[in-house]
Design a protein around this motif. Structure first.
Motif, PDB file in Angstrom:
ATOM      1  N   TYR A 750       0.808  -1.221   0.000  1.00 21.54           N
ATOM      2  CA  TYR A 750       0.000   0.000   0.000  1.00 21.54           C
ATOM      3  C   TYR A 750       0.847   1.280   0.000  1.00 21.54           C
ATOM      4  O   TYR A 750       0.638   2.162  -0.840  1.00 21.54           O
ATOM      5  CB  TYR A 750      -0.960  -0.008   1.195  1.00 21.54           C
ATOM      6  CG  TYR A 750      -2.220  -0.792   0.952  1.00 21.54           C
ATOM      7  CD1 TYR A 750      -3.425  -0.151   0.652  1.00 21.54           C
ATOM      8  CD2 TYR A 750      -2.233  -2.180   1.013  1.00 21.54           C
ATOM      9  CE1 TYR A 750      -4.595  -0.867   0.429  1.00 21.54           C
ATOM     10  CE2 TYR A 750      -3.390  -2.911   0.795  1.00 21.54           C
ATOM     11  CZ  TYR A 750      -4.568  -2.253   0.507  1.00 21.54           C
ATOM     12  OH  TYR A 750      -5.714  -2.965   0.276  1.00 21.54           O
ATOM     13  N   ALA A 754       1.021   4.228  -2.803  1.00 16.85           N
ATOM     14  CA  ALA A 754       0.467   5.531  -2.416  1.00 16.85           C
ATOM     15  C   ALA A 754       1.454   6.657  -2.706  1.00 16.85           C
ATOM     16  O   ALA A 754       1.061   7.739  -3.164  1.00 16.85           O
ATOM     17  CB  ALA A 754       0.097   5.520  -0.941  1.00 16.85           C
ATOM     18  N   HIS A 759      -3.311   3.574  -6.740  1.00 14.50           N
ATOM     19  CA  HIS A 759      -4.369   3.170  -5.813  1.00 14.50           C
ATOM     20  C   HIS A 759      -4.789   1.733  -6.080  1.00 14.50           C
ATOM     21  O   HIS A 759      -4.869   1.297  -7.225  1.00 14.50           O
ATOM     22  CB  HIS A 759      -5.574   4.111  -5.865  1.00 14.50           C
ATOM     23  CG  HIS A 759      -6.303   4.103  -7.169  1.00 14.50           C
ATOM     24  ND1 HIS A 759      -5.874   4.836  -8.256  1.00 14.50           N
ATOM     25  CD2 HIS A 759      -7.425   3.445  -7.578  1.00 14.50           C
ATOM     26  CE1 HIS A 759      -6.699   4.638  -9.261  1.00 14.50           C
ATOM     27  NE2 HIS A 759      -7.646   3.801  -8.894  1.00 14.50           N
ATOM     28  N   ALA A 776      -3.975  -2.970  -8.949  1.00 13.68           N
ATOM     29  CA  ALA A 776      -3.898  -1.527  -8.703  1.00 13.68           C
ATOM     30  C   ALA A 776      -3.710  -0.778 -10.016  1.00 13.68           C
ATOM     31  O   ALA A 776      -3.383  -1.370 -11.056  1.00 13.68           O
ATOM     32  CB  ALA A 776      -2.741  -1.229  -7.763  1.00 13.68           C
TER      33      ALA A 776
END
Length: 871
Positions: A750, A754, A759, A776
């Motif tokens: 994550y 980010a 995302h 993603a």
């Protein structure tokens, strides 16, 4: 087999099969090809070595991944001893090299989808399936690496069966999904094909250990010891079928007494597990006796091998006469004969759908006019020239033939792109060498010497003497786009000509690669990703130019678009003041640009057909739909970044405009529109997803005063002014990223995404496997070095695959001069569009800001000043 026997089979189209192996990275396609080549060579290779026969380049062997498609023609028997000539193509599995798979599909009739039994159907596999359906190829499946379920995951046989069932159901679901999405557009008939081991279009394999089998070939093991029909037994070896030992019959319900296991587990998986457990767990003396019981003879030298080569040796000998014949059975039964498939391929890809040449190609007439579709250029071993790899559709081609090479820009109306030449040699490719043949007829995939220098990427070859009207096979439509740019220059400026020649060869060798010279004078190579360009640079330095190259940091291609309708009717006059054009620009409806790029609208459609399509699919009114003049920047979809994703409409009224004069200037206006769409006003990047409407036009009555020199630049300028008055924005390419990692590493993925504006859209465990799959979206401009970062954050446990997915509008207004850009500092999201535009303009040698006076006439500027629409 002898060369003479091969040549005899090439003259029997009913005994030819053309297939390509598609799948994700490291699913075992090259190892599967090794099993077939070893059997064709009738040799037993050293079990301790991995050959990778179809990886013919040194860097492929070092990287342990395929970079180029590798055509391998083999002669192999089926289970009944009938020999077939197989023209197989091993395609790269890495997402960056999907263009090679597209070229292979153009020549193939059947797609063999290879799936890893543990990983199952992942993102790249889905794309391979969808692309094969786009080419209307017959689908078959090989579930490879079944040994991982036994040795790596150590699943019990029943659990392994459920894992195989889940993988098969997943593949069938993706086939149905892709079929439904393409059915209407491609006029696909009937329901989606369903793959099933019972039907014989699914094989199970462990290419690393040298075995492949179908249900019928495994049933033949039992048929050798008892009088049973293998075909009948095979039908009872899959699904909810149980064997009742007390009655000696199969039933759909488990027996009340005895073992309650499915027949596939009892008759296939358990014997396989026993072979593995015996080889890995027993002493040499007892192992030799155990293997003799199943007909496998092992020498003392074999028994002294390490466990891994010993296992490969034992499995290979047990399946020796069943592995390759199982694969041939699959292709002979489910891979269509080339003559039966010619008609489908010609109707889908050939530009002229009538005439004697078209009929001859559909029938595969050996006595008809010659037509060969060159799908790919293959580099010669010395890298000094190229040979053309293509499929013969009609006629016979042989050395000494005088032929015409029709390039991608050829058309009967504009026949300039053609070259006469003499075929110097015809051969059949075996991966690492070529067997010369005297001639080749319809249905064969051959390599041609002497024509490579006249082919840019793909071509159509016809006989030189024929007077029949000719057309070309349309250039391939790739499922990826070249979005990453790399500027290169030689370390020694005197070696620039050598580098330029090397770049020309790079463009020929890589289907999606493009090379161009920017206005600033720098040479740019455009490719699909970092690895793609890394391989291209290796070829440039080592193979094609042998010069030291300096490389700039990679950058990405952008597109330009609008988000509103023009706030003013924009007009522009020609330099002689005799013509005046008025236009507005507005965004296209959602989905139109993607559909146009995919080829939903064909170049040969009439105005009525185009109108009906836009009215039915996008609910345009009939008048607007039939007023479409052109698409831009290209007439048909190409991989230039924007394809044909913009529309030019004639929205003038007959009562206000002389339509006859307007139509006289139509060609010049269209050329100006397409020129403008190819290089937008913001930073010379292609315009995308914009609809330009001609609202008014005053055209000179004398042809002398409305020539192209007057109208084309004016049309371009009015397109630019309408574009700039419609809230222009920059678009950036977005990558789709698939990450595989253990459950405890998901949280580490994550933050890596980010900090790069990515995302996550999905993270879920993979059924029957000890890892998660994370999906993603990641902006391409922030993707450089992402894979290295990901591995660092997860201690090397995460594996990722990324490829272009869609275009998205960059946050912020690129024309907002109030934004101050600070060097060496990251810009906040609202400033990104401005930063990207300014940096791109600097790189191209343009002024930092867009000059309004350059695109607006003086009367237009005065009108803007009076109305002052922008506060």
């Amino acid at each position: 087999y002898t060369t003479q026997f091969l040549k005899g089979l090439l003259d029997a189209p009913r005994l030819i099969r053309n297939a390509c192996l598609l799948g994700s990275l490291h699913c075992g396609k090259t190892s599967l090809m090794d099993v077939l080549v070893e059997r064709a060579h009738n040799a037993e290779w050293d079990p301790s070595k991995t050959i990778r026969y179809s990886d013919t380049r040194k860097d492929e062997q070092e990287r342990q991944l395929s970079i180029k498609m590798a055509p391998v023609s083999l002669v192999l028997p089926d289970s009944r001893g009938k020999h077939f000539a197989l023209h197989l193509t091993d395609c790269p599995g890495h997402a960056n090299f999907s263009d090679e798979g597209t070229c292979a599909l153009r020549a193939a009739d059947c797609a063999v989808i290879v799936v890893d039994a543990v990983e199952g159907c992942i993102g790249q596999t889905e794309r391979c399936i969808a692309h094969a359906i786009e080419h209307k190829a017959a689908l078959t499946l090989v579930i490879n690496k079944v040994d991982r379920l036994i040795v790596e995951l150590k699943l019990p046989p029943t659990d392994a069966y459920f894992k195989l069932c889940h993988t098969l159901d997943d593949v069938n679901a993706k086939i149905a999904e892709a079929w439904d999405a393409a059915a209407l557009r491609l006029d696909l008939e009937g329901d989606a094909p369903r793959l099933s081991p019972v039907d014989g279009n699914v094989l199970f394999a462990s290419a690393q250990h040298g075995w492949i089998f179908s249900l019928e070939s495994f049933a033949s093991v039992y048929a050798e010891k008892s009088k049973v029909d293998p075909a009948q037994l095979a039908k009872r070896l899959w699904g909810d079928r149980y064997f009742d030992s007390s009655t000696g019959q199969f039933a759909k319900r488990p027996p009340t007494e005895g073992r309650n296991v499915r027949s596939f587990v009892a008759f296939v998986l358990e014997p396989l597990y026993k072979i593995y457990s015996h080889v890995l767990g027993e002493e040499p003396a007892t192992l030799k006796e155990a293997l003799l019981e199943v007909g496998v003879k092992m020498s003392k030298e074999d028994l002294a091998l390490d466990p891994r080569p010993l296992l490969k040796c034992a499995c290979r000998r047990f399946f020796r006469d069943r592995a390759a014949p199982s694969f041939v059975d699959l292709l002979s039964q489910w891979g269509p004969c080339p003559l039966d498939r010619n008609s489908t391929k010609v109707k889908q890809h050939y530009a002229l759908l009538s005439g004697p040449r078209f009929d001859s190609m559909c029938l595969g007439d050996a006595n008809g006019p010659l037509c060969v579709h060159v799908v790919k250029l293959l580099s010669t071993p010395d890298a000094k020239d190229f040979v053309a790899y293509g499929r013969v559709y009609s006629g016979r081609i042989k050395a000494g033939n005088r032929v015409r090479v029709l390039g991608e820009a050829y058309s009967p109306e504009d026949p300039e792109d053609q070259r006469p030449c003499i075929v110097q040699g015809v051969g059949v490719c075996h991966g690492r060498h070529v067997t010369e043949v005297l001639e080749a007829g319809p249905g064969n995939c051959v390599v041609l010497e002497g024509v490579g220098q006249h082919v840019a990427k793909t071509a159509t070859i016809v006989d030189d003497s024929s007077d029949d009207p000719c057309a070309i096979f349309e250039p391939p439509r790739f499922d990826d786009q070249a979005i990453v740019k790399l500027a290169v220059e030689p370390l020694n400026p005197a070696e620039l000509p050598k580098m330029t020649e090397g770049l020309r060869k790079i463009s020929k060798s890589y289907p999606l690669a493009r090379t161009k010279v920017e206005e600033s004078g720098e040479h740019v190579v455009v490719g699909t990703g970092e690895l793609y360009l890394d391989c291209a640079m290796h070829d440039l330095r080592e193979m094609y130019s042998s010069v030291e190259i300096k490389v700039a940091d990679p950058v990405v291609a952008f597109c330009e678009t609008v988000v509103e309708t023009s706030s003013l009717k924009c007009f522009s006059e020609t330099p002689n003041k005799r013509n005046k054009l008025t236009m507005i620009a507005e965004p296209l409806d959602d989905g139109v640009a993607d559909d146009l790029e995919r080829g939903d609208v064909r170049a040969d459609w009439t105005k009525k057909q185009v109108g009906a399509h836009f009215r039915a699919k996008y609910d345009w009114d009939l008048l607007a739909a039939r007023s479409i003049w052109a698409f831009g920047p290209d007439t048909v979809s190409t991989q230039s970044g924007a394809g044909c994703s913009n529309v030019l409409l004639d929205d003038t009224l007959p009562s206000e405009v002389d339509k006859k004069l307007l139509n006289a200037a139509r060609e010049s206006i269209v050329q100006g529109f397409q020129w403008g769409c190819r290089e937008g006003p913001l930073c010379d990047e292609p315009i995308r997803n914009v609809k330009f409407k001609i609202l008014d036009a005053a055209i000179a009555d004398q042809a002398l005063h409305r020539g192209g020199g007057q109208v084309i630049p004016t049309a371009r300028r009015v397109c630019y002014s309408a574009f700039l008055m419609a809230a222009p924005r920059l678009m950036e390419p977005i990558l789709s990223v698939d990450v595989q990692c253990p459950a405890d590493c998901v949280q580490a993925v994550y933050p890596v995404l980010a900090r790069r504006r990515g995302h996550i859209v999905q993270d879920a465990p993979k059924p029957g496997a000890p890892f998660y799959t994370v999906k993603a979206f990641l902006p391409a401009v922030d993707s450089f070095g992402f894979e290295t970062d990901l591995r660092a954050f997860t201690q090397g446990q995460a594996m990722c695959s990324s490829r272009f997915d869609h275009w998205a509008v960059c946050p912020g207004d690129p024309l907002d001069r109030s934004i101050i850009l600070h060097p060496l500092e990251p810009s906040p999201p609202p400033h990104l569009a401005r930063e990207f535009m300014v940096k791109t303009r600097r790189r191209k040698g343009l002024s930092e800001d867009v000059s309004i006076a350059k695109f607006f006439d003086d009367p237009m500027l005065r009108q803007i000043a009076e109305e002052n629409p922008i506060s």
